[in-house]
Write a protein that holds these residues in place. Structure first.
Motif, mmCIF file in Angstrom:
data_model
loop_
_atom_site.group_PDB
_atom_site.id
_atom_site.type_symbol
_atom_site.label_atom_id
_atom_site.label_comp_id
_atom_site.label_asym_id
_atom_site.label_seq_id
_atom_site.Cartn_x
_atom_site.Cartn_y
_atom_site.Cartn_z
ATOM 1 N N SER A 178 117.069 55.511 9.977
ATOM 2 C CA SER A 178 116.680 54.132 9.712
ATOM 3 C C SER A 178 117.780 53.449 8.904
ATOM 4 C CB SER A 178 115.367 54.078 8.922
ATOM 5 O OG SER A 178 115.078 52.749 8.502
ATOM 6 N N TRP A 181 116.956 52.098 4.258
ATOM 7 C CA TRP A 181 116.768 53.170 3.280
ATOM 8 C C TRP A 181 116.977 52.648 1.862
ATOM 9 C CZ3 TRP A 181 121.389 53.845 0.734
ATOM 10 C CH2 TRP A 181 122.560 53.498 1.422
ATOM 11 N N CYS A 188 113.596 56.339 3.544
ATOM 12 C CA CYS A 188 113.128 55.130 4.222
ATOM 13 C C CYS A 188 111.641 54.884 4.012
ATOM 14 C CB CYS A 188 113.429 55.210 5.715
ATOM 15 S SG CYS A 188 112.647 56.608 6.563
ATOM 16 N N ASP A 189 110.966 55.751 3.270
ATOM 17 C CA ASP A 189 109.510 55.622 3.123
ATOM 18 C C ASP A 189 109.088 55.398 1.677
ATOM 19 O OD1 ASP A 189 110.177 58.104 2.162
ATOM 20 O OD2 ASP A 189 108.630 59.206 3.270
ATOM 21 N N THR A 190 110.008 54.936 0.827
ATOM 22 C CA THR A 190 109.682 54.757 -0.583
ATOM 23 C C THR A 190 109.771 53.284 -0.980
ATOM 24 O OG1 THR A 190 111.998 55.185 -1.195
ATOM 25 C CG2 THR A 190 110.482 57.060 -1.223
ATOM 26 N N GLN A 197 109.568 47.565 -0.433
ATOM 27 C CA GLN A 197 109.121 48.700 0.378
ATOM 28 C C GLN A 197 110.086 48.901 1.537
ATOM 29 O OE1 GLN A 197 106.349 50.966 0.147
ATOM 30 N NE2 GLN A 197 107.654 51.920 1.692
ATOM 31 N N HIS A 198 110.511 50.136 1.733
ATOM 32 C CA HIS A 198 111.429 50.447 2.823
ATOM 33 C C HIS A 198 110.662 51.004 4.017
ATOM 34 C CE1 HIS A 198 115.053 49.582 0.528
ATOM 35 N NE2 HIS A 198 114.362 50.016 -0.500
ATOM 36 N N HIS A 199 111.327 51.004 5.172
ATOM 37 C CA HIS A 199 110.649 51.363 6.416
ATOM 38 C C HIS A 199 111.481 52.333 7.245
ATOM 39 C CE1 HIS A 199 109.052 47.421 5.190
ATOM 40 N NE2 HIS A 199 107.908 47.873 5.695
ATOM 41 N N CYS A 200 110.791 53.248 7.921
ATOM 42 C CA CYS A 200 111.416 54.241 8.780
ATOM 43 C C CYS A 200 111.380 53.780 10.230
ATOM 44 C CB CYS A 200 110.707 55.586 8.652
ATOM 45 S SG CYS A 200 110.728 56.269 6.980
ATOM 46 N N SER A 202 109.879 55.116 12.577
ATOM 47 C CA SER A 202 108.502 55.246 13.074
ATOM 48 C C SER A 202 107.649 54.027 12.759
ATOM 49 C CB SER A 202 107.855 56.500 12.487
ATOM 50 O OG SER A 202 107.864 56.454 11.068
ATOM 51 N N ASP A 203 108.129 53.169 11.859
ATOM 52 C CA ASP A 203 107.383 51.962 11.502
ATOM 53 C C ASP A 203 107.645 50.809 12.467
ATOM 54 O OD1 ASP A 203 106.250 53.125 9.202
ATOM 55 O OD2 ASP A 203 108.039 52.654 8.028
#
Length: 244
Positions: A178, A181, A188-190, A197-200, A202-203
């Motif tokens: 991703s 990050w 990417c998920d924190t 908010q971060h995104h992966c 899969s989001d």
């Protein structure tokens, strides 16, 4: 874990080569290979494997530690004898009370086109004396990649790990990379202390690598971050492969 007992004599490797076709699957795959095995495409048995880095001196690497952000982590990165050797210690950043980072990076104007391998991933052939360290990450830069923060440049990043001190090839699927990050954790998920908010991948597809990005690579990076402790990594090859 698949073990390959055959042995090939070291020699200079071409950046791309055909390989025998066979199926290789798994979300995050690890193969154990002989240290002197030089053909990653043959080891994986994958067609259209595109070798990106063999640490033969073609690309110049540099190293960055987190004191640029107030941390205390230290590391060195050296290219010698066909290996990129990344050695150091990730320490707690006092102001954050969280582990810092060390990174090594290379940039170049011309890279192979890896777009045919979008359904696969990045294959990293490496050895470590610190398999207990859980902060290894790999990243790649490309033209037009978004930036998730004001720090650094836009890259796609994903974690990887080695489960022993033997030489291994780890395949990290592109679906785990991703561009969004965190500069605090590298994940990417924190959520950052600022509330971002971060995104992966899969989001949503907007966070994922595309064939266009893989066709316009501009660099590679290795990271040690988000985990406290000593680390030692010896990388012999990084390649894009068609199946992960």
């Amino acid at each position: 874990l698949l073990s390959f007992g055959h042995h090939l004599s070291p020699r200079k490797r071409p950046k791309s080569r055909p390989a025998q076709s066979q199926t290789h699957s798994g979300r995050l795959s690890t193969l154990s290979v002989m240290p002197s095995l030089v053909s990653l495409a043959l080891v994986l048995g994958l067609a259209s494997a595109q070798v990106l880095e063999t640490f033969d001196g073609e690309h110049s690497w540099s190293e960055t530690n987190d004191p640029v952000m107030g941390g205390q982590s230290t590391a060195t990165f050296a290219v010698a004898d066909g290996q990129g050797v990344f050695n150091g210690t990730c320490k707690i950043v006092p102001s954050l009370q969280a582990p810092g980072f060390c990174s090594a990076q290379t940039r170049a104007l011309k890279w192979p086109d890896a777009s045919a391998n979008l359904a696969g991933g990045l294959a990293i052939t490496a050895t470590t004396t610190t398999p207990e360290f859980k902060g290894f990450k790999v990243a790649f830069a490309a033209r037009g990649v978004k930036k998730a923060s004001i720090y650094g440049s836009g890259t796609f990043k994903a974690p990887f790990s080695l489960n022993s001190t033997e030489t291994q090839t780890v395949v990290v699927p592109f679906s785990q990379f991703s561009w969004d990050w965190s500069p605090y954790t590298g994940a990417c998920d924190t959520k950052d202390p600022t509330g971002q908010q971060h995104h992966c991948c899969s989001d949503g597809d907007e966070y994922c690598p595309t064939a266009k990005f893989l066709s316009e690579l501009t660099g590679l990076e290795l990271w040690a971050e988000g985990a406290e402790g000593d680390f030692h990594l010896e990388v012999t090859e990084i390649a894009a492969v068609a199946s992960a």
